[in-house]
Write a protein that holds these residues in place. Structure first.
Motif, PDB file in Angstrom:
ATOM      1  N   PHE A 153      -7.968 -61.568  50.906  1.00 51.07           N
ATOM      2  CA  PHE A 153      -7.516 -62.662  51.776  1.00 51.07           C
ATOM      3  C   PHE A 153      -6.103 -63.057  51.389  1.00 51.07           C
ATOM      4  O   PHE A 153      -5.763 -63.115  50.204  1.00 51.07           O
ATOM      5  CB  PHE A 153      -8.447 -63.867  51.585  1.00 51.07           C
ATOM      6  CG  PHE A 153      -8.090 -65.084  52.394  1.00 51.07           C
ATOM      7  CD1 PHE A 153      -8.469 -65.198  53.723  1.00 51.07           C
ATOM      8  CD2 PHE A 153      -7.387 -66.129  51.812  1.00 51.07           C
ATOM      9  CE1 PHE A 153      -8.141 -66.331  54.462  1.00 51.07           C
ATOM     10  CE2 PHE A 153      -7.070 -67.259  52.532  1.00 51.07           C
ATOM     11  CZ  PHE A 153      -7.454 -67.366  53.861  1.00 51.07           C
ATOM     12  N   VAL A 154      -5.284 -63.315  52.408  1.00 53.40           N
ATOM     13  CA  VAL A 154      -3.919 -63.815  52.204  1.00 53.40           C
ATOM     14  C   VAL A 154      -3.662 -64.919  53.221  1.00 53.40           C
ATOM     15  O   VAL A 154      -3.945 -64.758  54.412  1.00 53.40           O
ATOM     16  CB  VAL A 154      -2.875 -62.695  52.395  1.00 53.40           C
ATOM     17  CG1 VAL A 154      -1.467 -63.271  52.405  1.00 53.40           C
ATOM     18  CG2 VAL A 154      -3.001 -61.645  51.299  1.00 53.40           C
ATOM     19  N   ALA A 155      -3.131 -66.042  52.745  1.00 58.51           N
ATOM     20  CA  ALA A 155      -2.795 -67.137  53.656  1.00 58.51           C
ATOM     21  C   ALA A 155      -1.493 -67.796  53.227  1.00 58.51           C
ATOM     22  O   ALA A 155      -1.332 -68.189  52.072  1.00 58.51           O
ATOM     23  CB  ALA A 155      -3.905 -68.181  53.698  1.00 58.51           C
ATOM     24  N   GLY A 156      -0.577 -67.897  54.183  1.00 60.72           N
ATOM     25  CA  GLY A 156       0.625 -68.682  54.004  1.00 60.72           C
ATOM     26  C   GLY A 156       0.557 -69.919  54.875  1.00 60.72           C
ATOM     27  O   GLY A 156      -0.424 -70.124  55.607  1.00 60.72           O
ATOM     28  N   TYR A 157       1.599 -70.733  54.843  1.00 62.24           N
ATOM     29  CA  TYR A 157       1.579 -71.954  55.641  1.00 62.24           C
ATOM     30  C   TYR A 157       1.566 -71.658  57.139  1.00 62.24           C
ATOM     31  O   TYR A 157       1.170 -72.506  57.951  1.00 62.24           O
ATOM     32  CB  TYR A 157       2.775 -72.841  55.279  1.00 62.24           C
ATOM     33  CG  TYR A 157       4.067 -72.525  56.006  1.00 62.24           C
ATOM     34  CD1 TYR A 157       4.426 -73.231  57.148  1.00 62.24           C
ATOM     35  CD2 TYR A 157       4.930 -71.528  55.551  1.00 62.24           C
ATOM     36  CE1 TYR A 157       5.611 -72.946  57.825  1.00 62.24           C
ATOM     37  CE2 TYR A 157       6.111 -71.249  56.211  1.00 62.24           C
ATOM     38  CZ  TYR A 157       6.449 -71.954  57.352  1.00 62.24           C
ATOM     39  OH  TYR A 157       7.609 -71.676  58.017  1.00 62.24           O
ATOM     40  N   ASP A 158       1.950 -70.414  57.495  1.00 61.84           N
ATOM     41  CA  ASP A 158       2.026 -70.018  58.894  1.00 61.84           C
ATOM     42  C   ASP A 158       0.870 -69.128  59.334  1.00 61.84           C
ATOM     43  O   ASP A 158       0.938 -68.488  60.388  1.00 61.84           O
ATOM     44  CB  ASP A 158       3.357 -69.291  59.143  1.00 61.84           C
ATOM     45  CG  ASP A 158       3.574 -68.098  58.218  1.00 61.84           C
ATOM     46  OD1 ASP A 158       2.770 -67.907  57.274  1.00 61.84           O
ATOM     47  OD2 ASP A 158       4.554 -67.357  58.421  1.00 61.84           O
ATOM     48  N   SER A 159      -0.214 -69.088  58.566  1.00 65.86           N
ATOM     49  CA  SER A 159      -1.328 -68.180  58.868  1.00 65.86           C
ATOM     50  C   SER A 159      -2.422 -68.804  59.722  1.00 65.86           C
ATOM     51  O   SER A 159      -3.401 -68.132  60.063  1.00 65.86           O
ATOM     52  CB  SER A 159      -1.941 -67.651  57.558  1.00 65.86           C
ATOM     53  OG  SER A 159      -0.991 -66.940  56.804  1.00 65.86           O
ATOM     54  N   GLY A 160      -2.292 -70.082  60.027  1.00 65.13           N
ATOM     55  CA  GLY A 160      -3.266 -70.729  60.900  1.00 65.13           C
ATOM     56  C   GLY A 160      -4.392 -71.454  60.205  1.00 65.13           C
ATOM     57  O   GLY A 160      -5.348 -71.904  60.859  1.00 65.13           O
ATOM     58  N   HIS A 161      -4.292 -71.600  58.884  1.00 62.78           N
ATOM     59  CA  HIS A 161      -5.337 -72.295  58.131  1.00 62.78           C
ATOM     60  C   HIS A 161      -4.915 -73.700  57.713  1.00 62.78           C
ATOM     61  O   HIS A 161      -5.601 -74.340  56.903  1.00 62.78           O
ATOM     62  CB  HIS A 161      -5.709 -71.496  56.882  1.00 62.78           C
ATOM     63  CG  HIS A 161      -6.247 -70.129  57.175  1.00 62.78           C
ATOM     64  ND1 HIS A 161      -7.531 -69.909  57.643  1.00 62.78           N
ATOM     65  CD2 HIS A 161      -5.670 -68.905  57.088  1.00 62.78           C
ATOM     66  CE1 HIS A 161      -7.719 -68.612  57.818  1.00 62.78           C
ATOM     67  NE2 HIS A 161      -6.605 -67.985  57.484  1.00 62.78           N
ATOM     68  N   GLY A 162      -3.794 -74.177  58.244  1.00 61.79           N
ATOM     69  CA  GLY A 162      -3.281 -75.464  57.797  1.00 61.79           C
ATOM     70  C   GLY A 162      -2.427 -75.293  56.560  1.00 61.79           C
ATOM     71  O   GLY A 162      -2.133 -74.177  56.124  1.00 61.79           O
ATOM     72  N   VAL A 163      -2.017 -76.418  55.982  1.00 66.10           N
ATOM     73  CA  VAL A 163      -1.137 -76.393  54.813  1.00 66.10           C
ATOM     74  C   VAL A 163      -1.758 -77.176  53.668  1.00 66.10           C
ATOM     75  O   VAL A 163      -2.645 -78.002  53.874  1.00 66.10           O
ATOM     76  CB  VAL A 163       0.255 -76.969  55.151  1.00 66.10           C
ATOM     77  CG1 VAL A 163       0.922 -76.131  56.243  1.00 66.10           C
ATOM     78  CG2 VAL A 163       0.163 -78.429  55.614  1.00 66.10           C
ATOM     79  N   LYS A 164      -1.290 -76.891  52.477  1.00 67.03           N
ATOM     80  CA  LYS A 164      -1.730 -77.638  51.299  1.00 67.03           C
ATOM     81  C   LYS A 164      -1.182 -79.063  51.381  1.00 67.03           C
ATOM     82  O   LYS A 164      -0.094 -79.278  51.892  1.00 67.03           O
ATOM     83  CB  LYS A 164      -1.203 -76.970  50.018  1.00 67.03           C
ATOM     84  CG  LYS A 164      -1.654 -75.544  49.817  1.00 67.03           C
ATOM     85  CD  LYS A 164      -1.013 -74.956  48.552  1.00 67.03           C
ATOM     86  CE  LYS A 164      -1.393 -73.498  48.384  1.00 67.03           C
ATOM     87  NZ  LYS A 164      -0.809 -72.903  47.164  1.00 67.03           N
ATOM     88  N   PRO A 165      -1.934 -80.051  50.908  1.00 65.35           N
ATOM     89  CA  PRO A 165      -3.177 -79.974  50.138  1.00 65.35           C
ATOM     90  C   PRO A 165      -4.456 -80.038  50.976  1.00 65.35           C
ATOM     91  O   PRO A 165      -5.529 -80.342  50.457  1.00 65.35           O
ATOM     92  CB  PRO A 165      -3.073 -81.207  49.241  1.00 65.35           C
ATOM     93  CG  PRO A 165      -2.374 -82.214  50.104  1.00 65.35           C
ATOM     94  CD  PRO A 165      -1.369 -81.420  50.916  1.00 65.35           C
ATOM     95  N   GLY A 166      -4.365 -79.771  52.275  1.00 58.53           N
ATOM     96  CA  GLY A 166      -5.567 -79.702  53.092  1.00 58.53           C
ATOM     97  C   GLY A 166      -6.480 -78.566  52.649  1.00 58.53           C
ATOM     98  O   GLY A 166      -6.042 -77.630  51.973  1.00 58.53           O
TER      99      GLY A 166
END
Length: 242
Positions: A153-166
């Motif tokens: 799994f890879v997720a950046g702020y632009d991957s559609g999973h929201g941003v930290k700290p969410g």
């Protein structure tokens, strides 16, 4: 501090910068270049932008949990504009994202990441990276340092999973690999990572000291603070059941 149960850990989600990569060595030159771009040729403004975003232009150190330490490209761009950058925030975000992809050239890994991830994968663990950087930059880093094939799994702020700290990136990891959040250890170098872990219900929240955080800044939110990621291996079960 609660008693830590490593026997239930079946997956590890890593932050990238300051966790897999040494922050100051990797991002010092990048932060300076980001401020230079945002300042549009104004040397005095460049220094002010660095300071406003959390980096001391003299020492090169970046303040824990500051904009440069924990923000994504859009947040950093907005912060630079608020501090005086004459550029449009959307255009500056585009320029910073492109810079952060090129930043792989400056990256300094904490350890031999290819070997490290191979050993973790051999234990049967599900592995992922969740970063405030963009997804392309994460993938470029994984390719350069030889661990891309071990990532589930890879997720950046632009991957559609929201941003930290969410909680979205960690919950996305769980959905992708079929784990409950309680089976996941979140590993990062700042409180955005620890707060994401808490928000998602991660089983363990592990802080490392290769980034901008310190034991003092991380103690309240982390279950454990390690010098670096290599200390994880001594804590994990020898082999997970298939």
């Amino acid at each position: 501090m609660k008693e830590l149960d490593w026997s239930s850990v079946a997956g590890i989600l890593f932050d990238k910068d300051g966790t897999l990569l040494r922050y100051d060595e990797s991002w010092g030159p990048v932060n300076r270049e980001a401020a230079r771009i945002a300042a549009a040729g104004d040397d005095d403004l460049e220094l002010r932008l660095l300071q406003a975003a959390g980096m001391d232009p003299v020492s090169g150190q970046t303040r824990a949990d500051s904009l440069l330490a924990a923000g994504n490209a859009a947040e950093i761009a907005a912060g630079f504009v608020a501090a005086g950058s004459p550029l449009d925030a959307a255009e500056l975000t585009r320029l910073l994202d492109a810079l952060f992809v090129r930043a792989t050239e400056w990256a300094v890994p904490v350890t031999n990441l290819g070997t490290f991830f191979t050993r973790l994968k051999d234990l049967g663990l599900k592995l992922g990276v969740a970063s405030s950087d963009n997804e392309q930059s994460i993938r470029q880093t994984a390719i350069r340092f030889g661990f891309a094939e071990h990532l589930d799994f890879v997720a950046g702020y632009d991957s559609g999973h929201g941003v930290k700290p969410g909680p979205g990136m960690l919950l996305g990891f769980c959905e992708a690999v079929g784990l409950h959040p309680s089976q996941v250890a979140m590993v990062g170098d700042n409180n955005h990572d620890m707060h994401m872990g808490k928000a998602a219900g991660a089983g363990l929240k592990i802080a490392v000291l290769t980034g901008t955080g310190s034991r003092e800044t991380l103690a309240a939110a982390a279950d454990l603070c390690l010098d670096d990621i290599t200390a994880l291996e001594a804590l994990l079960p020898l082999k997970l059941e298939a």
